[in-house]
Design an enzyme around this catalytic site. Sequence first.
Site, PDB file in Angstrom:
ATOM      1  N   THR A 110      -2.554  13.503  -3.160  1.00 47.26           N
ATOM      2  CA  THR A 110      -3.556  12.664  -3.830  1.00 47.26           C
ATOM      3  C   THR A 110      -4.617  12.279  -2.820  1.00 47.26           C
ATOM      4  O   THR A 110      -4.306  11.763  -1.760  1.00 47.26           O
ATOM      5  CB  THR A 110      -2.905  11.374  -4.351  1.00 47.26           C
ATOM      6  OG1 THR A 110      -1.846  11.756  -5.182  1.00 47.26           O
ATOM      7  CG2 THR A 110      -3.895  10.542  -5.128  1.00 47.26           C
TER       8      THR A 110
ATOM      9  N   CYS B  62       2.644   5.979  -4.408  1.00 44.87           N
ATOM     10  CA  CYS B  62       1.328   6.279  -4.991  1.00 44.87           C
ATOM     11  C   CYS B  62       0.542   5.087  -5.502  1.00 44.87           C
ATOM     12  O   CYS B  62      -0.639   4.947  -5.188  1.00 44.87           O
ATOM     13  CB  CYS B  62       1.500   7.257  -6.149  1.00 44.87           C
ATOM     14  SG  CYS B  62       1.789   8.919  -5.580  1.00 44.87           S
ATOM     15  N   PHE B  63       1.155   4.272  -6.341  1.00 45.53           N
ATOM     16  CA  PHE B  63       0.360   3.315  -7.120  1.00 45.53           C
ATOM     17  C   PHE B  63      -0.488   2.398  -6.245  1.00 45.53           C
ATOM     18  O   PHE B  63      -1.706   2.312  -6.399  1.00 45.53           O
ATOM     19  CB  PHE B  63       1.260   2.483  -8.039  1.00 45.53           C
ATOM     20  CG  PHE B  63       1.750   3.228  -9.254  1.00 45.53           C
ATOM     21  CD1 PHE B  63       1.254   4.484  -9.563  1.00 45.53           C
ATOM     22  CD2 PHE B  63       2.695   2.680 -10.097  1.00 45.53           C
ATOM     23  CE1 PHE B  63       1.698   5.175 -10.685  1.00 45.53           C
ATOM     24  CE2 PHE B  63       3.145   3.358 -11.217  1.00 45.53           C
ATOM     25  CZ  PHE B  63       2.649   4.600 -11.506  1.00 45.53           C
TER      26      PHE B  63
ATOM     27  N   ASN C 185      -3.088   7.080 -12.018  1.00 40.24           N
ATOM     28  CA  ASN C 185      -2.184   6.148 -11.349  1.00 40.24           C
ATOM     29  C   ASN C 185      -2.647   4.703 -11.519  1.00 40.24           C
ATOM     30  O   ASN C 185      -1.832   3.796 -11.696  1.00 40.24           O
ATOM     31  CB  ASN C 185      -2.040   6.504  -9.870  1.00 40.24           C
ATOM     32  CG  ASN C 185      -1.025   7.619  -9.668  1.00 40.24           C
ATOM     33  OD1 ASN C 185      -0.242   7.926 -10.570  1.00 40.24           O
ATOM     34  ND2 ASN C 185      -1.035   8.239  -8.506  1.00 40.24           N
ATOM     35  N   ALA C 186      -3.953   4.488 -11.484  1.00 44.11           N
ATOM     36  CA  ALA C 186      -4.470   3.126 -11.657  1.00 44.11           C
ATOM     37  C   ALA C 186      -4.137   2.603 -13.061  1.00 44.11           C
ATOM     38  O   ALA C 186      -3.705   1.461 -13.229  1.00 44.11           O
ATOM     39  CB  ALA C 186      -5.978   3.096 -11.412  1.00 44.11           C
TER      40      ALA C 186
ATOM     41  N   ARG D  45      15.394  -6.348 -13.508  1.00 46.30           N
ATOM     42  CA  ARG D  45      15.070  -5.135 -14.273  1.00 46.30           C
ATOM     43  C   ARG D  45      15.405  -5.292 -15.758  1.00 46.30           C
ATOM     44  O   ARG D  45      15.122  -4.395 -16.558  1.00 46.30           O
ATOM     45  CB  ARG D  45      15.844  -3.935 -13.725  1.00 46.30           C
ATOM     46  CG  ARG D  45      15.411  -3.501 -12.340  1.00 46.30           C
ATOM     47  CD  ARG D  45      14.141  -2.686 -12.398  1.00 46.30           C
ATOM     48  NE  ARG D  45      13.761  -2.236 -11.062  1.00 46.30           N
ATOM     49  CZ  ARG D  45      12.725  -1.431 -10.824  1.00 46.30           C
ATOM     50  NH1 ARG D  45      11.986  -0.979 -11.810  1.00 46.30           N
ATOM     51  NH2 ARG D  45      12.421  -1.084  -9.597  1.00 46.30           N
TER      52      ARG D  45
END
Length: 463
Positions: free
Chosen positions: A140, A280-281, A228-229, A442
Amino acid sequence: MTTAVSAPLPQRICCIGAGYVGGPTMAVIADRCPAITVTVVDLNAARIAAWNDPDLSRLPVYEPGLDQVVGRCRGRNLFFSTAVEEAIAAADMVFLSVNTPTKTRGLGAGQASDLKWVEASARTVAKAAQGHTIVVEKSTLPVRTAEAVKAILGAGVAGKSFSVLSNPEFLAEGTAIGDLEHPDRVLIGGDDPAAIDVLAAVYAHWVSPERILRTNLWSSELSKLTANAFLAQRISSINGIAAFCEATGADVREVARAIGADSRIGPKFLQAGPGFGGSCFQKDILNLVYLCRHYGLEEVAAYWEQVVRLNTWQQHRIARLVVTRLFGTVTGKRLAILGFAFKADTNDTRESPAIRIARDLLEEGAQLMIVDPKVSERQIGLDLGQPAGEGEGSWRLVASVEAAALGADALLLLTEWEQFAALDWMAIAAVMRQPAWLFDARGRADEAAARAAGLNVWRIGQG
Ligand code: UDX
Ligand code: ADP
């Protein structure tokens, strides 16, 4: 735009970077395209050795099903090697799948992506490639990185030529093999239609043509950051609502079900939790924020930045409420941490919410008993910045939930591993110090059974 494909195939693919993306992606390409020889290279000799380990349970990346795919292809048309230049020279297509973490120093520190590994690998390609080579950005990357890659490749020696494509990977860890075998879409960005056709022909072995999308280079790079955003934004949105539910008596699971039934919103990615983790995020949003500021779009930057702020807040909030409910102090108390990976079915801990929560609790003097089926003690030590130990402000990795619960005042469920969904709460509560708590960040534990065993229960998003 989509098109049917009948272009020639590459004969030899080289992938630079044998990580969570490069390893599984190349394994699936090799599996689906027996006529292509795929060599994954990395400078990290230990990692390559682990990929070559005869014992498939010891591959460096844990992904359900990956061992079978590697087992089918390794030594046939899938190879792992440290001979980087040799593999590049032999290849007609080279994937760049190296790490692009957030910069820790200098211009853009804390936000911009560090492209030093991309630059270094592009330079190696420029030097080692022979003839015409298609270079595919898999990592990315910030929008317009391809420009830099092209400039580095363009400075090469006469007799070599390159086409640069962007082909971002959308796989999620833990479901990588399924995501690679049945992708929602494959995105190929570029300005050389012939090169795009070659890469599309690779995917056409198992992906239907209408799912292979073609765009220009910049749209492809930006689509990955945007996807991802948007995904991360959904998680911060539901986590914000979870906190509001706790304050008002609503239940976030009921709210998620109600809004998810609206086909415009959809039911996926609405699970409230301890905040998003993963490689990633956060990195991609911060990168988007940095780029928006660079282009003078302050309001847009501030909008996306808030997604990350809310995520960080959520993690500190959980640590804080644990301390508050345990009479305002956890000094010297044993706390069981159920799960350290950033999500289930992976051994990856990058940006795991467990790290920030555990660090806050260590700071408060707690003794953490950590259980995770896949994360190593060494990795936890690196993440927490201190080795395993005893006493106030210490942590240990233990083999079972029962061992973690022994003498503990609370259990914190931080990763949704399947085995934590069906625990013997009677047996666990019996070995804890009373009054004992379950903090289910969770929302996955059997709450009724835990309460029946005498535990106090806090559940994310439940007022
Ligand atoms: C993500 C994207 O999904 C993938 O397309 C991209 O290529 C890489 O980044 P990944 O980080 O591997 O994949 O996992 P993902 O399943 O997206 O989960 C990210 C984080 O969000 C995890 O910490 C997960 O626990 C959390 N999450 C996810 C929630 O808290 N709630 C949800 O409803 C979904
Ligand atoms: P990702 O999650 O994006 O796959 P990882 O950090 O798991 O990221 O993997 C990236 C890999 O790329 C690492 O194993 C690293 O050693 C490798 N790498 C980085 N730079 C180079 C380079 N110039 N040549 C070869 N391998 C590299």
